[in-house]
Design a protein around this motif. Structure first.
Motif, PDB file in Angstrom:
ATOM      1  N   ALA A 159       0.828  -1.202   0.000  1.00 59.41           N
ATOM      2  CA  ALA A 159       0.000   0.000   0.000  1.00 59.41           C
ATOM      3  C   ALA A 159       0.865   1.257   0.000  1.00 59.41           C
ATOM      4  N   LEU A 160       1.906   1.274   0.822  1.00 64.14           N
ATOM      5  CA  LEU A 160       2.796   2.437   0.872  1.00 64.14           C
ATOM      6  C   LEU A 160       3.536   2.610  -0.446  1.00 64.14           C
ATOM      7  N   ALA A 170      -8.240   2.975  -2.329  1.00 61.86           N
ATOM      8  CA  ALA A 170      -9.633   3.095  -1.894  1.00 61.86           C
ATOM      9  C   ALA A 170      -9.965   1.987  -0.912  1.00 61.86           C
ATOM     10  N   PHE A 171     -10.622   2.367   0.168  1.00 61.95           N
ATOM     11  CA  PHE A 171     -11.149   1.430   1.159  1.00 61.95           C
ATOM     12  C   PHE A 171     -12.638   1.712   1.251  1.00 61.95           C
ATOM     13  N   GLY A 172     -13.414   1.025   0.430  1.00 59.90           N
ATOM     14  CA  GLY A 172     -14.821   1.361   0.325  1.00 59.90           C
ATOM     15  C   GLY A 172     -14.946   2.768  -0.245  1.00 59.90           C
ATOM     16  N   LEU A 176      -7.358   7.625  -0.244  1.00 57.94           N
ATOM     17  CA  LEU A 176      -6.205   8.359   0.257  1.00 57.94           C
ATOM     18  C   LEU A 176      -5.069   8.338  -0.754  1.00 57.94           C
ATOM     19  N   THR A 177      -4.287   9.409  -0.709  1.00 53.34           N
ATOM     20  CA  THR A 177      -3.085   9.546  -1.524  1.00 53.34           C
ATOM     21  C   THR A 177      -1.962   9.964  -0.593  1.00 53.34           C
ATOM     22  N   SER A 183     -13.422  11.376   1.503  1.00 58.07           N
ATOM     23  CA  SER A 183     -14.559  10.581   1.060  1.00 58.07           C
ATOM     24  C   SER A 183     -15.408  11.499   0.190  1.00 58.07           C
ATOM     25  N   ALA A 184     -16.637  11.094  -0.085  1.00 65.94           N
ATOM     26  CA  ALA A 184     -17.498  11.930  -0.922  1.00 65.94           C
ATOM     27  C   ALA A 184     -17.843  13.248  -0.247  1.00 65.94           C
TER      28      ALA A 184
END
Length: 241
Positions: A159-160, A170-172, A176-177, A183-184
């Motif tokens: 992930a890193l 994306a987690f659901g 994140l970047t 989120s929305a």
């Protein structure tokens, strides 16, 4: 003094099938084995399985399984695990699985204290395996903690590295970047982020001292423990590589 009970022919064949499946998936050496019992659940929830460590199962005897027959086996390996339910072997790899966790209070158990911890994992074929344990199944939390740590060790470096390449994770509904998380409804740069937590079943983010909801239901977020580790890492170094 009596020695260990010899395995039956059926047990030997099952062990051979498990070892063969683990070998094909290249998940390394076996580290631990658990046994479990199954109980019916509402159709919309899918089947739930209770997993107990084999020695504990033997210690409490057959009476511990009178309400539901023993029909599940879980073997932990170096890089994954196998779960046998009704004779079918599911192979799960730590580096690719999605883990979802929630707690429920069964309707037939409403008068008792404590809820059931439910873990849903995806196997190498993309099928779901649902396992659970409650306060009376403390050893279930033992294997669950081992699995979460193994998944974290396997997926956090990837992930890193993905974020370092400028990609988005994306987690659901949470993304994140290296620069920000959001989120929305809300987004924040890492220097603004103080903490990520779960409150009343919702995933919330502390941005400059004010809490914001990122996801209404934490149980729908895959590998939430990986997300939390990423947030802690990224917020402490401000998103720097």
């Amino acid at each position: 003094m009596t020695g260990p009970t010899p395995r039956t022919r059926g047990e030997e064949l099952l062990l051979a099938r498990i070892s063969a499946a683990a070998g094909r998936a290249r998940i390394g050496r076996r580290r631990a084995t658990y046994a479990g019992t199954g109980q019916p659940t509402p159709a919309q929830a899918g089947p739930l399985r209770v997993i107990r460590r084999l020695p504990a199962f033997v210690r409490y005897g057959r009476s511990a399984a009178t309400k539901a027959r023993a029909d599940a086996r879980l073997d932990l390996y170096e890089h994954g695990m196998t779960v046998v339910i009704k004779g079918r072997i599911h192979v799960i790899r730590y580096d690719t699985t999605s883990v979802f966790h929630t707690s429920i209070r069964p309707a037939h158990d409403a008068g008792r204290a404590g809820a059931l911890g439910v873990h849903t994992l995806t196997d190498v074929e993309g099928k779901r395996v649902v396992l659970y344990g409650g306060p009376e199944h403390s050893v279930a939390e033992e294997w669950a903690a081992e699995v979460r740590q193994a998944v974290l060790r396997a997926q956090l470096p990837w992930a890193l590295a993905t974020l370092d390449q400028g990609e988005r994770l994306a987690f659901g509904g949470i993304w994140l970047t290296r620069e920000e998380i959001g989120s929305a409804e809300v987004a924040a740069r890492w220097p603004q982020v103080r903490s990520l937590g779960v409150e009343h079943g919702a995933v919330r983010l502390d941005i400059d001292g004010t809490w914001h909801t990122l996801a209404a239901t934490a149980s729908t977020i895959r590998n939430l423990f990986v997300l939390r580790a990423l947030v802690e890492h990224l917020r402490t170094d401000g998103g720097r590589s």
